[in-house]
Design a protein around this motif. Structure first.
Motif, PDB file in Angstrom:
ATOM      1  N   ALA A   1       3.359 -10.263   3.218  1.00 26.49           N
ATOM      2  CA  ALA A   1       2.069  -8.820   3.300  1.00 26.49           C
ATOM      3  C   ALA A   1       2.860  -7.199   3.881  1.00 26.49           C
ATOM      4  O   ALA A   1       4.179  -7.681   4.253  1.00 26.49           O
ATOM      5  CB  ALA A   1       1.280  -9.402   4.486  1.00 26.49           C
ATOM      6  N   SER A   2       2.619  -5.726   3.825  1.00 27.08           N
ATOM      7  CA  SER A   2       3.088  -4.767   4.164  1.00 27.08           C
ATOM      8  C   SER A   2       2.827  -4.807   6.029  1.00 27.08           C
ATOM      9  O   SER A   2       2.595  -6.207   6.823  1.00 27.08           O
ATOM     10  CB  SER A   2       1.678  -4.042   4.190  1.00 27.08           C
ATOM     11  N   SER A   3       4.170  -4.462   6.411  1.00 25.27           N
ATOM     12  CA  SER A   3       4.139  -3.783   8.056  1.00 25.27           C
ATOM     13  C   SER A   3       2.444  -3.894   8.793  1.00 25.27           C
ATOM     14  O   SER A   3       1.669  -3.080   7.546  1.00 25.27           O
ATOM     15  CB  SER A   3       4.802  -2.911   7.724  1.00 25.27           C
TER      16      SER A   3
ATOM     17  N   ALA B   1       0.645  -5.380   9.209  1.00 28.78           N
ATOM     18  CA  ALA B   1      -0.756  -6.030   8.915  1.00 28.78           C
ATOM     19  C   ALA B   1      -1.241  -7.186   9.166  1.00 28.78           C
ATOM     20  O   ALA B   1      -2.406  -8.079   8.780  1.00 28.78           O
ATOM     21  CB  ALA B   1      -0.967  -6.877   7.172  1.00 28.78           C
TER      22      ALA B   1
ATOM     23  N   HIS C   1       8.569  -9.227   3.832  1.00 29.52           N
ATOM     24  CA  HIS C   1       7.208  -8.313   3.820  1.00 29.52           C
ATOM     25  C   HIS C   1       7.542  -7.730   2.615  1.00 29.52           C
ATOM     26  O   HIS C   1       8.294  -8.280   1.762  1.00 29.52           O
ATOM     27  CB  HIS C   1       8.429  -7.342   5.046  1.00 29.52           C
ATOM     28  N   SER C   2       6.894  -6.441   2.313  1.00 33.43           N
ATOM     29  CA  SER C   2       6.702  -6.622   0.960  1.00 33.43           C
ATOM     30  C   SER C   2       7.089  -4.660   1.206  1.00 33.43           C
ATOM     31  O   SER C   2       7.005  -4.050   2.393  1.00 33.43           O
ATOM     32  CB  SER C   2       5.234  -6.263   0.274  1.00 33.43           C
TER      33      SER C   2
ATOM     34  N   LYS D   1       7.420  -0.213   0.683  1.00 35.99           N
ATOM     35  CA  LYS D   1       6.602   0.366   0.671  1.00 35.99           C
ATOM     36  C   LYS D   1       6.034   0.154  -0.942  1.00 35.99           C
ATOM     37  O   LYS D   1       6.484   0.351  -1.956  1.00 35.99           O
ATOM     38  CB  LYS D   1       7.594   2.326   1.074  1.00 35.99           C
ATOM     39  N   ARG D   2       4.415   0.215  -0.641  1.00 37.23           N
ATOM     40  CA  ARG D   2       3.805  -0.231  -2.334  1.00 37.23           C
ATOM     41  C   ARG D   2       2.613   1.584  -2.103  1.00 37.23           C
ATOM     42  O   ARG D   2       2.252   1.767  -0.403  1.00 37.23           O
ATOM     43  CB  ARG D   2       3.020  -1.384  -1.783  1.00 37.23           C
TER      44      ARG D   2
ATOM     45  N   PRO E   1      -0.798   1.738  -0.979  1.00 33.36           N
ATOM     46  CA  PRO E   1      -2.266   1.743  -0.563  1.00 33.36           C
ATOM     47  C   PRO E   1      -3.412   1.072  -1.263  1.00 33.36           C
ATOM     48  O   PRO E   1      -3.696   2.111  -2.286  1.00 33.36           O
ATOM     49  CB  PRO E   1      -2.383   2.105   0.865  1.00 33.36           C
TER      50      PRO E   1
ATOM     51  N   MET F   1      -2.382  -7.407  -3.453  1.00 34.24           N
ATOM     52  CA  MET F   1      -0.813  -7.531  -2.987  1.00 34.24           C
ATOM     53  C   MET F   1      -0.151  -8.915  -4.441  1.00 34.24           C
ATOM     54  O   MET F   1      -1.390  -9.937  -4.216  1.00 34.24           O
ATOM     55  CB  MET F   1      -0.005  -7.439  -2.105  1.00 34.24           C
TER      56      MET F   1
ATOM     57  N   ASP G   1       5.160  -7.596  -5.033  1.00 39.29           N
ATOM     58  CA  ASP G   1       5.478  -7.130  -4.164  1.00 39.29           C
ATOM     59  C   ASP G   1       5.850  -7.273  -3.286  1.00 39.29           C
ATOM     60  O   ASP G   1       6.552  -6.929  -1.734  1.00 39.29           O
ATOM     61  CB  ASP G   1       4.112  -6.961  -3.701  1.00 39.29           C
TER      62      ASP G   1
END
Length: 200
Positions: free
Chosen positions: A44-46, A48, A175-176, A178-179, A181, A185, A189
């Motif tokens: 997942a994103s940072s 999260a 981790h993913s 930068k994407r 928002p 997902m 990613d």
């Protein structure tokens, strides 16, 4: 029909089914999200909550098995603060004694290949300690080039070789990059996604 062709084991499809029927079905853990004997990639994103979720998963598995959780994210103090509430009369979350948390010892990784050292440590845990359930948090720490498919793929091949050799159940936290928002997902990613997802 030969039973071997080069590096391949060959049987009829019916024989594969009949042989597999003699093996026990894998256990399912944590609302059936984890399957015994498989390698799961959690990403997942940072910020999260990946590590919190992974720890909850590890705790659930530890109710039945010994689990080794390699934490490359939090210091011991950060981990303690996450699971202790209050200062005067603190409420301390207690984990099963079968949940083992590990950190990398900084003095032992000077002038060494961190990736190989960790893989060797996982092998020791499996072979000499009998630990079959292992969480690695976070692959980004282990691989400087984790966003490059080649590095991620090479690492996953080594992880899968250990999984097969020792019959491990593994969870790898990723981790993913930068994407955008607020967009759904998907597996692309994940850093190093193509190699990681294809091999997990």
């Amino acid at each position: 029909m030969p039973d071997r062709i080069g590096i391949m084991s060959v049987k009829s499809a019916n024989q594969w089914v009949d042989d597999a029927l003699q093996e026990p079905d894998p256990k399912m853990y944590f609302y059936d999200l984890l399957v015994e004997g498989e390698c799961t990639v959690l990403f997942a994103s940072s910020n999260a909550g990946k590590s919190v979720l992974a720890t909850q998963m590890a705790e659930a598995v530890a109710r039945e098995n010994t689990v080794l959780y390699l934490d490359c994210e939090l210091s011991a103090k950060q981990f303690q603060m996450r699971y202790v509430e209050g200062k005067v009369s603190p409420i301390i979350h207690r984990f099963p004694d079968t949940l083992l948390r590990a950190e990398i010892r900084p003095d032992d990784i000077v002038d060494t290949n961190l990736e190989d050292a960790i893989l060797d440590s996982v092998a020791v845990a499996a072979e000499y300690r009998g630990i079959r359930h292992i969480f690695v948090d976070n692959i980004t720490f282990l691989l400087n080039d984790s966003e490059k498919g080649e590095a991620a793929g090479a690492f996953m091949k080594k992880i899968l070789a250990l999984k097969r050799k020792y019959g491990l159940t593994m969870v790898i936290v990723g981790h993913s990059p930068k994407r955008q928002p607020r967009t759904p997902m998907v597996q692309n990613d994940l850093a190093g996604s193509a190699k990681l997802m294809n091999l997990s």
